[in-house]
Write an enzyme that holds these catalytic residues in place. Structure first.
Site, PDB file in Angstrom:
ATOM      1  N   GLU A   9      12.550  14.995  75.493  1.00  0.00           N
ATOM      2  CA  GLU A   9      11.325  14.333  75.008  1.00  0.00           C
ATOM      3  C   GLU A   9      10.515  15.281  74.130  1.00  0.00           C
ATOM      4  O   GLU A   9      10.743  16.497  74.116  1.00  0.00           O
ATOM      5  CB  GLU A   9      10.474  13.834  76.177  1.00  0.00           C
ATOM      6  CG  GLU A   9       9.922  14.934  77.054  1.00  0.00           C
ATOM      7  CD  GLU A   9       8.657  14.521  77.804  1.00  0.00           C
ATOM      8  OE1 GLU A   9       7.701  14.073  77.144  1.00  0.00           O
ATOM      9  OE2 GLU A   9       8.636  14.671  79.035  1.00  0.00           O
TER      10      GLU A   9
ATOM     11  N   LYS B 255       4.158  15.675  89.218  1.00  0.00           N
ATOM     12  CA  LYS B 255       3.067  16.588  89.574  1.00  0.00           C
ATOM     13  C   LYS B 255       2.197  16.025  90.687  1.00  0.00           C
ATOM     14  O   LYS B 255       1.985  14.829  90.771  1.00  0.00           O
ATOM     15  CB  LYS B 255       2.167  16.806  88.371  1.00  0.00           C
ATOM     16  CG  LYS B 255       2.730  17.771  87.394  1.00  0.00           C
ATOM     17  CD  LYS B 255       1.593  18.456  86.631  1.00  0.00           C
ATOM     18  CE  LYS B 255       2.194  19.416  85.653  1.00  0.00           C
ATOM     19  NZ  LYS B 255       2.922  18.682  84.600  1.00  0.00           N
TER      20      LYS B 255
END
Ligand code: PSU
Ligand code: MN
Length: 302
Positions: A25, A159
């Protein structure tokens, strides 16, 4: 192929010869890491994938076309373009139609990879259900994309700025399996262990590849999460990251930051509050994911 999609010569040759290709990405380059570590990391991750016998394909929107595989100059351009758009599924046609420079998130990279016939994609962490998501409805479009688009996404989990429990619930509801490498639990990005069980532990690439082939052969479609924990010697201390995450979340709340600006804001604050230590961990985990992704892409060619 669709005229809006352009493969680099290297990626086109690899696809034609049936060589393993790994998508990467570009939001992590344009918005996820600061200059110049973002460019160094982008280059190093591509080098790791080549060293493992696969071909890297970094994805972005440049000049009104989806580009699969970037030149050195294009990587450098993205790394110094904080004004590049952050493109998720919703935004992809806007950048293509207007010619604006765009960096692809996990969701948009999955779409582009699939259009180019690439089955494996390596990133740092996926988006998820934000804390308080039951009220804000802030659920990353990455999760819906995993539900619908058949690409395996190698990541270090998600996260702890997110609600990882709700993220796993959402993935389960939408039939997205979470494979875990080297441990039973889902990874938590800066730290190896989220404290939450992943669905299936699969340490080696051949087993992961068999699972993925079976899912797609059954007509189930959709993506697969491959959760690869950050190596322990490069992880952050859990107490420290928890405290800093809480502070960054409180700041985002106080400043009224919402929508797609939230994730880049939190990443930037966590980096500042850890004195750059989180960035070193971030770089290490992406490179580690590149090894696992390249091996998986090779196993899927067998
Ligand atoms: N998590 C990270 N680093 C990142 C991102 C997520 O640790 O750079 C980026 C990825 O591109 C991911 C996107 O797809 O943020 C999710 O954004 P949102 O939560 O707005 O969907
Ligand atoms: Mn969001």
């Amino acid at each position: 192929m669709n005229e809006l999609i352009q493969l680099s010569p290297e990626v086109a040759a690899a696809r034609a010869q049936g060589l393993p290709v790994v998508a990467l990405e570009s939001t992590i380059i344009a918005h996820g890491m600061p200059w110049p570590q973002n460019l160094d990391t982008a280059r190093e991750v591509e080098a790791v994938i080549r060293a493992e016998g696969a071909v890297p394909a970094t994805i972005a929107v440049i000049g009104g076309r989806i580009r699969i595989g970037l030149t050195e100059e294009e990587l450098a351009q993205l790394a110094q373009a904080p004004d590049a758009m952050k493109l998720s599924r919703r935004d992809l046609p806007y950048a293509v139609a207007t010619g604006r420079l765009g960096a692809t998130t996990v969701a948009a990279t999955m779409i582009c990879a699939h259009l180019a016939g690439i089955e494996v994609f390596v990133t740092g962490g996926i988006g998820g259900v934000h804390r308080g998501g039951h009220e804000s409805f802030d659920i990353s479009a990455d999760l819906q994309e995993l539900a619908r688009t058949p690409v395996a996404v190698v990541c270090a989990g998600a996260k702890s700025i997110l609600d990882l429990g709700l993220t796993l619930e959402y993935l389960e509801t939408h039939g997205v399996p979470v494979l875990s490498v080297g441990q039973d639990n889902f990874a938590a990005f800066f730290t190896p262990d989220s404290g939450l069980k992943a669905d299936f532990r699969m340490d080696d690439a051949a087993t992961q590849a068999r699972f993925i082939r079976a899912k797609w052969a059954l007509g189930l479609g959709g993506g697969v999460v491959v959760s690869n924990p950050v190596p322990a010697d490069q992880a952050m201390p859990r107490d420290q990251i928890d405290a800093i995450t809480a502070q960054a979340l409180a700041e985002a709340d106080a400043q009224g930051i919402t929508g797609k600006a939230i994730t880049p804001f939190l990443l930037g604050r966590i980096k500042a509050l850890t004195g750059g230590q989180s960035l070193a961990t971030n770089i290490a985990l992406v490179k580690h994911n590149a090894v696992v992704g390249a091996r998986l892409a090779r196993a899927l060619q067998n």
